[in-house]
Design an enzyme around this catalytic site. Structure first.
Site, PDB file in Angstrom:
ATOM      1  N   ASN A   7       0.656  57.875 -23.854  1.00 44.74           N
ATOM      2  CA  ASN A   7      -0.601  58.302 -23.239  1.00 44.74           C
ATOM      3  C   ASN A   7      -1.698  57.308 -23.587  1.00 44.74           C
ATOM      4  O   ASN A   7      -1.458  56.352 -24.321  1.00 44.74           O
ATOM      5  CB  ASN A   7      -0.954  59.722 -23.693  1.00 44.74           C
ATOM      6  CG  ASN A   7      -1.047  59.797 -25.202  1.00 44.74           C
ATOM      7  OD1 ASN A   7      -1.914  59.187 -25.809  1.00 44.74           O
ATOM      8  ND2 ASN A   7      -0.109  60.515 -25.821  1.00 44.74           N
ATOM      9  N   GLY A  61      -5.327  66.647 -37.474  1.00 47.42           N
ATOM     10  CA  GLY A  61      -4.378  66.177 -36.452  1.00 47.42           C
ATOM     11  C   GLY A  61      -5.139  65.646 -35.254  1.00 47.42           C
ATOM     12  O   GLY A  61      -5.525  66.391 -34.357  1.00 47.42           O
TER      13      GLY A  61
HETATM   14  O1  C5P Z   1      -1.017  71.142 -27.757  1.00 53.90           O
HETATM   15  P1  C5P Z   1      -1.954  69.993 -27.761  1.00 53.90           P
HETATM   16  O2  C5P Z   1      -1.246  68.668 -27.670  1.00 53.90           O
HETATM   17  O3  C5P Z   1      -3.120  70.073 -26.833  1.00 53.90           O
HETATM   18  O4  C5P Z   1      -2.600  70.143 -29.214  1.00 53.90           O
HETATM   19  C1  C5P Z   1      -3.387  69.210 -29.759  1.00 53.90           C
HETATM   20  C2  C5P Z   1      -3.317  69.303 -31.268  1.00 53.90           C
HETATM   21  O5  C5P Z   1      -1.975  69.450 -31.728  1.00 53.90           O
HETATM   22  C3  C5P Z   1      -3.788  68.020 -31.871  1.00 53.90           C
HETATM   23  O6  C5P Z   1      -4.379  68.309 -33.110  1.00 53.90           O
HETATM   24  C4  C5P Z   1      -2.508  67.226 -32.005  1.00 53.90           C
HETATM   25  O7  C5P Z   1      -2.610  66.212 -32.975  1.00 53.90           O
HETATM   26  C5  C5P Z   1      -1.524  68.294 -32.393  1.00 53.90           C
HETATM   27  N1  C5P Z   1      -0.125  68.069 -31.972  1.00 53.90           N
HETATM   28  C6  C5P Z   1       0.854  67.842 -32.910  1.00 53.90           C
HETATM   29  N2  C5P Z   1       2.161  67.698 -32.529  1.00 53.90           N
HETATM   30  C7  C5P Z   1       2.507  67.766 -31.233  1.00 53.90           C
HETATM   31  C8  C5P Z   1       1.539  67.998 -30.255  1.00 53.90           C
HETATM   32  C9  C5P Z   1       0.224  68.146 -30.658  1.00 53.90           C
HETATM   33  O8  C5P Z   1       0.531  67.753 -34.107  1.00 53.90           O
HETATM   34  N3  C5P Z   1       3.777  67.619 -30.896  1.00 53.90           N
END
Ligand code: C5P
Length: 406
Positions: free
Chosen positions: A216, A279
């Protein structure tokens, strides 16, 4: 980087100790920058350093007599090692050779610099500068560890080409960066002191074949900006990042990863020692079930790539039963920000979620600016739309308030 003229170091007494390295030629520039910020600078120089830079240059730039010999008939009582030790708000040893570091570590006081350090209760910052083999030598590393344990501050060295033409760690940090560090030392809040933060940043790359991947547009700006600000405020920061084109924030422990599984592994290696987990990474939700060994050929009109779900790293952290850190997540949303952010907060069991509206041009993803909405279980607030560096400052203010109450 602080480049503007201000007097943020007004009346600060900075004692510079210069030892014998070619990098000594950069010290007049450091003194000039420090004085521009209002600091008073005094200089001590070793005899070897005089071969690289003249005391007259240093005296002219600093406006003060340069001190060298321990027993100097010409020096008045006012500048003996004890009075200088008391005068200094901070002692900066730059460049600091392996020899100087070794003598300090051993408690030897056989010249003016080492004697002043021994006699002083002021903080001492050391900028190691030497050939990269000398820097990596076990004895040098042991000596630096000893100094760290005695609360000496170690700045650098940095990576690059050295005077001896070898490439590696060993260069003195540049004067502009040093001024920034000195400035931060005196002027920034240290509200994250003794706090360990693990930050994930950037995108992940999920390979399909040897040259193709799913990824991405994440730039990593936000995670890197938070890391920089947290370090400035005293945190011990580890930054686990996907492939980005950004310089490591000074002082961060950077771990490079490529895909989600690597990031997951690296996070869980050290998570039990962290106080806060942020995160920021835009982790790929899916990865290819098969990573083809050879490049996929364009023989067919259609091909299927079977995707399987990646672990949700932040959820695995938030669900830890033992040594769970305070967990902050990010959410990039293009609609219904509030609704989706709250859902994520609950579903992933986060303590705080920072949501941004990626439908606004130049906001959030792969952009230098951002506008964040913060949601925790009690309330929601909006942070000002600004540069990600400034935004990190506001965000960390909110995180520390909640972390302390937690
Ligand atoms: O679900 P989404 O990707 O929108 O969530 C975003 C949050 O989840 C962010 O803090 C991202 O770093 C974390 N994330 C993660 N592992 C994933 C997907 C998202 O830690 N596989």
């Amino acid at each position: 980087m602080t480049t503007q003229t201000n007097h943020s170091l007004l009346k600060k007494h900075i004692l510079l100790g210069i030892s014998g390295s070619i990098a000594a030629y950069k010290i007049p520039e450091l003194i000039r920058l420090l004085r521009k910020k209002g600091a008073a600078v005094r200089v001590i120089i070793t005899n070897t350093a005089k071969k690289f830079i003249t005391p007259l240059t240093l005296q002219t730039i600093s406006g003060n007599t340069v001190i060298s010999n321990l027993i100097d008939n010409s020096s008045s009582d006012e500048i003996n090692h004890i009075s200088l030790a008391k005068w200094a708000d901070i002692i900066i040893l730059a460049p600091a050779t392996a020899d100087l570091i070794a003598r300090l570590a051993a408690g030897i006081a056989n010249d003016f610099i080492t004697t002043v350090c021994l006699a002083s209760t002021s903080p001492v910052a050391v900028a190691p500068t030497m050939n990269n083999q000398m820097y990596h030598a076990t004895v040098t590393q042991d000596n630096l560890k000893k100094l760290k344990n005695r609360k000496y501050i170690i700045w650098g060295p940095t990576y690059g080409i050295q005077a001896c033409n070898s490439i590696g760690l060993g260069r003195m940090i540049e004067p502009l960066i040093m001024v920034d560090l000195i400035n931060n030392y005196f002027n920034s809040k240290k509200d994250f002191k003794n706090i360990k933060i693990l930050i994930t940043a950037g995108p992940t790359r999920e390979n399909i074949d040897p040259i193709r991947f799913i990824s991405n547009y994440s730039s990593g700006y936000m995670g890197f900006a938070i890391a920089k600000e947290a370090i400035k405020r005293g945190a011990e920061v580890t930054l686990i990042t996907g492939p980005v084109y950004l310089k490591t924030p000074f002082g961060a422990n950077r771990i490079n990863i490529t895909n989600c599984m690597d990031m997951h592994k690296q996070v869980h290696k050290i998570i039990n020692k962290q106080n806060i987990f942020i995160g920021c990474a835009a982790v790929s939700d899916y990865r290819s079930k098969t990573i083809y060994k050879h490049k996929i050929k364009k023989e067919k009109n259609e091909i299927n790539i079977f995707l399987i779900k990646n672990p949700d790293i932040i959820s695995t952290v938030a669900n830890l039963k033992k040594n769970r850190p305070y967990v902050v997540g990010f959410a990039a949303e293009s609609e219904n920000i509030k609704k989706y952010a709250y859902e994520k907060l609950k579903q992933k069991k986060l303590d705080l979620i920072c949501a941004n509206d990626i439908s606004i041009p130049n906001n959030g993803f792969n952009s230098k600016n951002n506008k964040l909405y913060l949601f925790d279980k009690n309330k929601s607030i909006q942070l000002p739309y600004c540069d990600k560096n400034e935004l990190s400052h506001y965000l960390l203010n909110e995180i520390i308030k909640r972390y302390e109450k937690n």
